[in-house]
Motif scaffolding. Structure first.
Motif, PDB file in Angstrom:
ATOM      1  N   GLU A 181       0.834  -1.213   0.000  1.00  0.00           N
ATOM      2  CA  GLU A 181       0.000   0.000   0.000  1.00  0.00           C
ATOM      3  C   GLU A 181       0.865   1.258   0.000  1.00  0.00           C
ATOM      4  N   VAL A 182       1.935   1.232   0.784  1.00  0.00           N
ATOM      5  CA  VAL A 182       2.845   2.385   0.813  1.00  0.00           C
ATOM      6  C   VAL A 182       3.458   2.606  -0.568  1.00  0.00           C
ATOM      7  N   PHE A 183       3.920   1.534  -1.198  1.00  0.00           N
ATOM      8  CA  PHE A 183       4.506   1.658  -2.540  1.00  0.00           C
ATOM      9  C   PHE A 183       3.464   2.143  -3.562  1.00  0.00           C
ATOM     10  N   ALA A 184       2.236   1.663  -3.424  1.00  0.00           N
ATOM     11  CA  ALA A 184       1.195   2.040  -4.381  1.00  0.00           C
ATOM     12  C   ALA A 184       0.901   3.539  -4.326  1.00  0.00           C
ATOM     13  N   ILE A 185       0.784   4.066  -3.108  1.00  0.00           N
ATOM     14  CA  ILE A 185       0.520   5.503  -2.974  1.00  0.00           C
ATOM     15  C   ILE A 185       1.713   6.311  -3.457  1.00  0.00           C
ATOM     16  N   ASP A 186       2.923   5.853  -3.114  1.00  0.00           N
ATOM     17  CA  ASP A 186       4.130   6.567  -3.549  1.00  0.00           C
ATOM     18  C   ASP A 186       4.242   6.532  -5.072  1.00  0.00           C
ATOM     19  N   ALA A 187       3.941   5.373  -5.691  1.00  0.00           N
ATOM     20  CA  ALA A 187       4.003   5.271  -7.154  1.00  0.00           C
ATOM     21  C   ALA A 187       2.986   6.199  -7.806  1.00  0.00           C
ATOM     22  N   LEU A 188       1.809   6.310  -7.207  1.00  0.00           N
ATOM     23  CA  LEU A 188       0.779   7.199  -7.750  1.00  0.00           C
ATOM     24  C   LEU A 188       1.221   8.656  -7.694  1.00  0.00           C
ATOM     25  N   LYS A 189       1.786   9.070  -6.559  1.00  0.00           N
ATOM     26  CA  LYS A 189       2.212  10.461  -6.386  1.00  0.00           C
ATOM     27  C   LYS A 189       3.350  10.816  -7.345  1.00  0.00           C
ATOM     28  N   GLN A 190       4.347   9.950  -7.441  1.00  0.00           N
ATOM     29  CA  GLN A 190       5.493  10.274  -8.296  1.00  0.00           C
ATOM     30  C   GLN A 190       5.103  10.275  -9.776  1.00  0.00           C
ATOM     31  N   THR A 191       4.162   9.441 -10.148  1.00  0.00           N
ATOM     32  CA  THR A 191       3.727   9.402 -11.558  1.00  0.00           C
ATOM     33  C   THR A 191       2.989  10.672 -11.945  1.00  0.00           C
ATOM     34  N   PHE A 192       2.087  11.148 -11.094  1.00  0.00           N
ATOM     35  CA  PHE A 192       1.269  12.302 -11.467  1.00  0.00           C
ATOM     36  C   PHE A 192       1.923  13.638 -11.143  1.00  0.00           C
ATOM     37  N   PHE A 193       2.802  13.674 -10.175  1.00  0.00           N
ATOM     38  CA  PHE A 193       3.464  14.942  -9.876  1.00  0.00           C
ATOM     39  C   PHE A 193       4.602  15.256 -10.850  1.00  0.00           C
ATOM     40  N   GLN A 194       4.888  14.358 -11.761  1.00  0.00           N
ATOM     41  CA  GLN A 194       5.860  14.698 -12.803  1.00  0.00           C
ATOM     42  C   GLN A 194       5.268  15.688 -13.807  1.00  0.00           C
ATOM     43  N   PHE A 195       3.936  15.823 -13.823  1.00  0.00           N
ATOM     44  CA  PHE A 195       3.286  16.824 -14.666  1.00  0.00           C
ATOM     45  C   PHE A 195       3.293  18.152 -13.912  1.00  0.00           C
ATOM     46  N   ASP A 196       3.935  19.136 -14.471  1.00  0.00           N
ATOM     47  CA  ASP A 196       4.158  20.400 -13.769  1.00  0.00           C
ATOM     48  C   ASP A 196       2.853  21.096 -13.370  1.00  0.00           C
ATOM     49  N   GLU A 197       1.813  20.889 -14.150  1.00  0.00           N
ATOM     50  CA  GLU A 197       0.558  21.597 -13.862  1.00  0.00           C
ATOM     51  C   GLU A 197      -0.182  21.024 -12.656  1.00  0.00           C
ATOM     52  N   VAL A 198       0.171  19.810 -12.245  1.00  0.00           N
ATOM     53  CA  VAL A 198      -0.509  19.169 -11.120  1.00  0.00           C
ATOM     54  C   VAL A 198       0.169  19.615  -9.821  1.00  0.00           C
ATOM     55  N   LYS A 199      -0.590  20.345  -9.004  1.00  0.00           N
ATOM     56  CA  LYS A 199      -0.072  20.848  -7.729  1.00  0.00           C
ATOM     57  C   LYS A 199      -0.554  20.016  -6.549  1.00  0.00           C
ATOM     58  N   SER A 200      -1.725  19.389  -6.703  1.00  0.00           N
ATOM     59  CA  SER A 200      -2.253  18.545  -5.637  1.00  0.00           C
ATOM     60  C   SER A 200      -2.986  17.360  -6.253  1.00  0.00           C
ATOM     61  N   LEU A 201      -3.050  16.268  -5.471  1.00  0.00           N
ATOM     62  CA  LEU A 201      -3.685  15.037  -5.946  1.00  0.00           C
ATOM     63  C   LEU A 201      -4.603  14.498  -4.852  1.00  0.00           C
ATOM     64  N   ASP A 202      -5.870  14.328  -5.212  1.00  0.00           N
ATOM     65  CA  ASP A 202      -6.835  13.778  -4.267  1.00  0.00           C
ATOM     66  C   ASP A 202      -7.372  12.465  -4.836  1.00  0.00           C
ATOM     67  N   LEU A 203      -7.314  11.420  -4.025  1.00  0.00           N
ATOM     68  CA  LEU A 203      -7.749  10.097  -4.452  1.00  0.00           C
ATOM     69  C   LEU A 203      -9.037   9.736  -3.707  1.00  0.00           C
ATOM     70  N   LEU A 204     -10.122   9.528  -4.468  1.00  0.00           N
ATOM     71  CA  LEU A 204     -11.410   9.149  -3.902  1.00  0.00           C
ATOM     72  C   LEU A 204     -11.688   7.690  -4.213  1.00  0.00           C
ATOM     73  N   VAL A 205     -12.424   7.030  -3.311  1.00  0.00           N
ATOM     74  CA  VAL A 205     -12.837   5.648  -3.527  1.00  0.00           C
ATOM     75  C   VAL A 205     -14.359   5.639  -3.610  1.00  0.00           C
ATOM     76  N   ASP A 206     -14.852   5.348  -4.789  1.00  0.00           N
ATOM     77  CA  ASP A 206     -16.300   5.378  -5.053  1.00  0.00           C
ATOM     78  C   ASP A 206     -16.910   6.724  -4.675  1.00  0.00           C
ATOM     79  N   GLY A 207     -16.187   7.791  -5.010  1.00  0.00           N
ATOM     80  CA  GLY A 207     -16.687   9.142  -4.780  1.00  0.00           C
ATOM     81  C   GLY A 207     -16.518   9.657  -3.375  1.00  0.00           C
ATOM     82  N   GLN A 208     -15.939   8.872  -2.473  1.00  0.00           N
ATOM     83  CA  GLN A 208     -15.799   9.259  -1.071  1.00  0.00           C
ATOM     84  C   GLN A 208     -14.321   9.410  -0.694  1.00  0.00           C
ATOM     85  N   GLN A 209     -14.073  10.325   0.254  1.00  0.00           N
ATOM     86  CA  GLN A 209     -12.727  10.480   0.787  1.00  0.00           C
ATOM     87  C   GLN A 209     -12.503   9.427   1.866  1.00  0.00           C
TER      88      GLN A 209
END
Length: 227
Positions: A181-209
């Motif tokens: 789980e730790v690796f999965a979240i870290d992989a998600l953050k590093q993949t999407f934060f490589q795009f300069d326009e992305v300043k924050s990332l929010d992950l919802l599960v079935d529309g819920q936090q």
């Protein structure tokens, strides 16, 4: 005297008869009327000949021969615009941008996080983020294991003012242990934060936090580059 009168009367009679014979030829116009009737009959015969001549002038063979000639001309004309239309299709495909991005996987023992590269193509920012998430779900290297299983469904993507929101559905079969789980979240953050326009990332599960993605690690809402 009587003889003279009788002779005179005889002469008068002869002259009268002669005059009557001379008037008979006046009845001759009757044959002329017959000839006039014959002339009227000849006129329709001439008309019939004209009617026959007109269809003979219209040769169907000539018409048939001309039609293919016109068809070939129209075909050649059609080929030219079609040649001009064909380049439009490549033009549409050229609107899709291609990019090589970094994606992150783990090893067979889930000991480390490994960086790899993937080629994606997209026509919009939303399509780019979807393609990046799909790249996290598959690996071309047998030694690199995706941390985001294909069973995980990306339901929606929203991006506004530098904030990227991903809404996913995660089945129980896609859940990992604490380390995964730790690796999965870290992989998600590093993949999407490589795009300069992305300043924050929010992950919802079935529309819920959700407080945790897989039940082992707290999930921040939203995640930022500084974390």
């Amino acid at each position: 005297m009587n003889k003279k009168l009788w002779i005179a009367a005889l002469l008068v009679t002869v002259m009268t008869v002669a005059a009557g014979c001379g008037s008979k030829p006046t009845a001759a116009p009757a044959p002329n009327q017959t000839q006039g009737a014959g002339t009227e009959i000849n006129a329709p015969e001439d008309q019939n000949e004209t009617d026959i001549t007109e269809p003979v002038t219209e040769d169907p063979e000539d018409t048939t021969t001309t039609t293919p000639g016109n068809t070939e001309g129209s075909t050649e004309g059609t080929t030219t615009p079609s040649g001009g239309t064909t380049p439009e299709k490549p033009g549409t495909s050229e609107t899709n941008e291609k990019k090589t991005i970094d994606v992150y996987y783990t090893d067979l023992e889930e000991l480390e996080l490994h960086k790899a590269s993937a080629d994606i193509s997209y026509a919009s920012d939303e399509a780019k983020y979807k393609a990046a998430f799909a790249a996290l779900q598959q690996s071309k290297d047998d030694k690199l294991v995706p941390l985001w299983a294909k069973e995980i469904e990306l339901k929606s993507v929203q991006f506004k003012d530098g904030a990227l929101t991903l809404d996913i559905h995660m089945p129980d079969t896609a859940r990992l242990g604490a380390g995964g789980e730790v690796f999965a979240i870290d992989a998600l953050k590093q993949t999407f934060f490589q795009f300069d326009e992305v300043k924050s990332l929010d992950l919802l599960v079935d529309g819920q936090q959700s407080e945790s993605l897989m039940g082992h690690v707290d999930l921040e809402h939203p995640m930022t580059r500084s974390e």
